[in-house]
Design an enzyme around this catalytic site. Structure first.
Site, PDB file in Angstrom:
ATOM      1  CB  THR A 180      22.607  39.936  60.722  1.00  0.00           C
ATOM      2  OG1 THR A 180      23.372  40.702  59.787  1.00  0.00           O
ATOM      3  CG2 THR A 180      22.390  38.534  60.187  1.00  0.00           C
ATOM      4  CB  CYS A 191      27.103  48.368  55.967  1.00  0.00           C
ATOM      5  SG  CYS A 191      26.183  49.503  57.015  1.00  0.00           S
TER       6      CYS A 191
END
Ligand code: NAI
Ligand code: UGA
Length: 386
Positions: free
Chosen positions: A74, A256
């Protein structure tokens, strides 16, 4: 990759990484990750048709098919920070492939990437391509940690997406032939590129959504006297719903689910779909709520303070049968308890004390941006290879 080597003795597999310690560990008796059954597979093939190397450029130059499984964390700064996928590592890998290649290649997206990434990658690869033909395929990975080898031996499906051109279809067939060594043909699904890319994000979102659904229900069960395990069992008996992935928990963890849902939220926003983005964001919100609700309940049950109280935490990884602590709910729980000045004794047979200390002092998302992964300078002079 080790399973491909095991199941396809006629194929030579070279696993390359820019991290010297990781490759050294892959070549040693102490593999860098704990995964049941993995050591066995590696030992059967290593040195025969499975090799681990830091000589990234040489092996990429020689390969017919290049699987790219670099991390896609991210973003922590800039446009889309806290949501969008950071494709720096992917871009840097694609530029390197374009630079060192001297023959046609199939480049496979194995990392989980935003839908339409292949379009950008294609541009990088074909720019200055010296007449080399690159075909991009999306072949997302669906294994879960702790059961990875089992999942790879008997996948529910293998998904391959490619261009709908004759060259794209030829590339799909080549990759399909690799998996066909051990996966029944009916379990190999082929689609267009965008469907394959999006299916991976969708699958993780659906899985995480089930956990947030049952966890949301656990709050209502606690308020009403219903038993969430009984509710989950009764609901899961409906074959349309199914019993898997309905275990209530402190919240889901792992590298994830959160990252991929945040990425999905960002993609929806960018496509002008705020209602859809908000729908998926709730999966993360309930997960955060579940973790803080758990801490609050522990503190409330100990006369509203855990200050100076000694608490044992057994298990720190994000799930059983792994030593992986990325986004483990244990971090939020421990930080919550430490915030109320508890004294913690933490133990996990697969996690070192150093790792636990690091996890408890690191900022959110920083674990996925370690120093060794900072991209190579684009101006790095490439040596002539192969
Ligand atoms: N860990 C899992 O169980 C699963 C991961 N995925 C996806 O696979 C991708 C990778 O995940 P992980 O293996 O967990 O990440 P990871 O961070 O453990 O491994 C990524 C590796 O890529 C290497 N790397 C980065 N840039 C490179 C470059 N330019 N050249 C060569 N090596 C480079 C890094 O040194 C690192 O060892 C992510 O997109 C993730 O979402 C998908 C399904 C399952
Ligand atoms: O993209 C990925 O990385 C992978 O993410 C998950 O795999 P993983 O995170 O390794 O492990 P899971 O078994 O999915 O567990 C994730 C988290 O959910 C929690 N969980 C799982 C199931 C459940 O019923 N309840 C629940 O709280 C687990 O404890 C764990 O914290 C998916 O299951 C894989 O299909 C996917 O390939």
């Amino acid at each position: 990759m080790a399973v491909i080597a095991l199941k396809c003795p006629d194929i030579e597999v070279a696993v390359v990484d820019i991290s010297v310690p990781r490759i050294t560990a892959w070549n040693s008796d102490q593999l860098p990750i704990y995964e049941p059954g993995l050591e066995d597979v590696v030992k059967q093939c290593r040195g025969k048709n499975l090799f681990f190397s830091t000589d990234v450029e040489k092996h990429v130059c020689e390969a017919d098919i290049v699987f790219v499984s670099v991390n896609t964390p991210t973003k922590t700064r800039g446009l889309g920070a806290g949501k969008a996928a950071d494709l720096t590592y992917w871009e840097s890998a694609a530029r390197m492939i374009a630079d060192v290649s001297k023959s046609d290649k199939i480049v496979v997206e194995k990392s989980t990437v935003p839908v339409k990434t292949a379009e950008a990658i294609e541009k990088i690869l074909t720019h200055n391509s010296k007449g080399i033909n690159f075909q991009i395929l999306s072949n997302p990975e669906f294994l879960a940690e702790g059961t990875a080898i089992e999942d790879l031996f008997k996948p529910d499906r293998v998904l391959i997406g490619g261009r709908e051109t004759p060259e794209g279809q030829k590339a799909i067939k080549m990759l399909k032939d690799v998996y066909a060594h051990w996966v029944p043909e009916e379990n190999i699904i082929t689609t267009n590129l965008w469907s394959a890319e999006l299916s991976k994000l969708a699958a993780n979102a659906f899985l995480a959504q089930r956990i947030s659904s049952v966890n949301a229900m656990s709050a209502l069960c606690e308020a009403t006297g219903a038993n969430v395990s009984e509710v989950s069992y009764a609901v899961g008996k409906d074959t349309r719903i199914g019993s898997k992935f309905l275990n209530p928990s402190v919240g889901f963890g792992g590298s994830c689910f959160q990252k991929d849902i945040l990425n999905l939220v960002y993609i929806c926003e960018c496509n002008g779909l705020p209602e859809v983005a908000e729908y998926w964001r709730q999966v993360i919100k309930i997960n955060d709520y579940q973790k803080s609700r758990f801490v609050n309940r522990v503190v409330a049950s100990m006369f509203n303070t855990v200050s100076n109280k000694k608490i044992a935490i057994l298990g720190f990884a994000f799930k059983k049968d792994t030593g992986d602590t990325r986004e483990t709910p244990a971090i939020d729980v421990c930080k919550g308890l430490l915030g109320d000045k508890a004294r913690l004794s933490i133990y996990d047979p697969q996690v070192t004390e150093d790792q636990i200390q690091r996890d408890l002092t690191m900022n959110k998302f920083d674990w996925d941006h370690p120093l060794h992964l900072q991209p190579m300078s684009p101006t790095t002079v490439k040596q002539e290879r192969c």
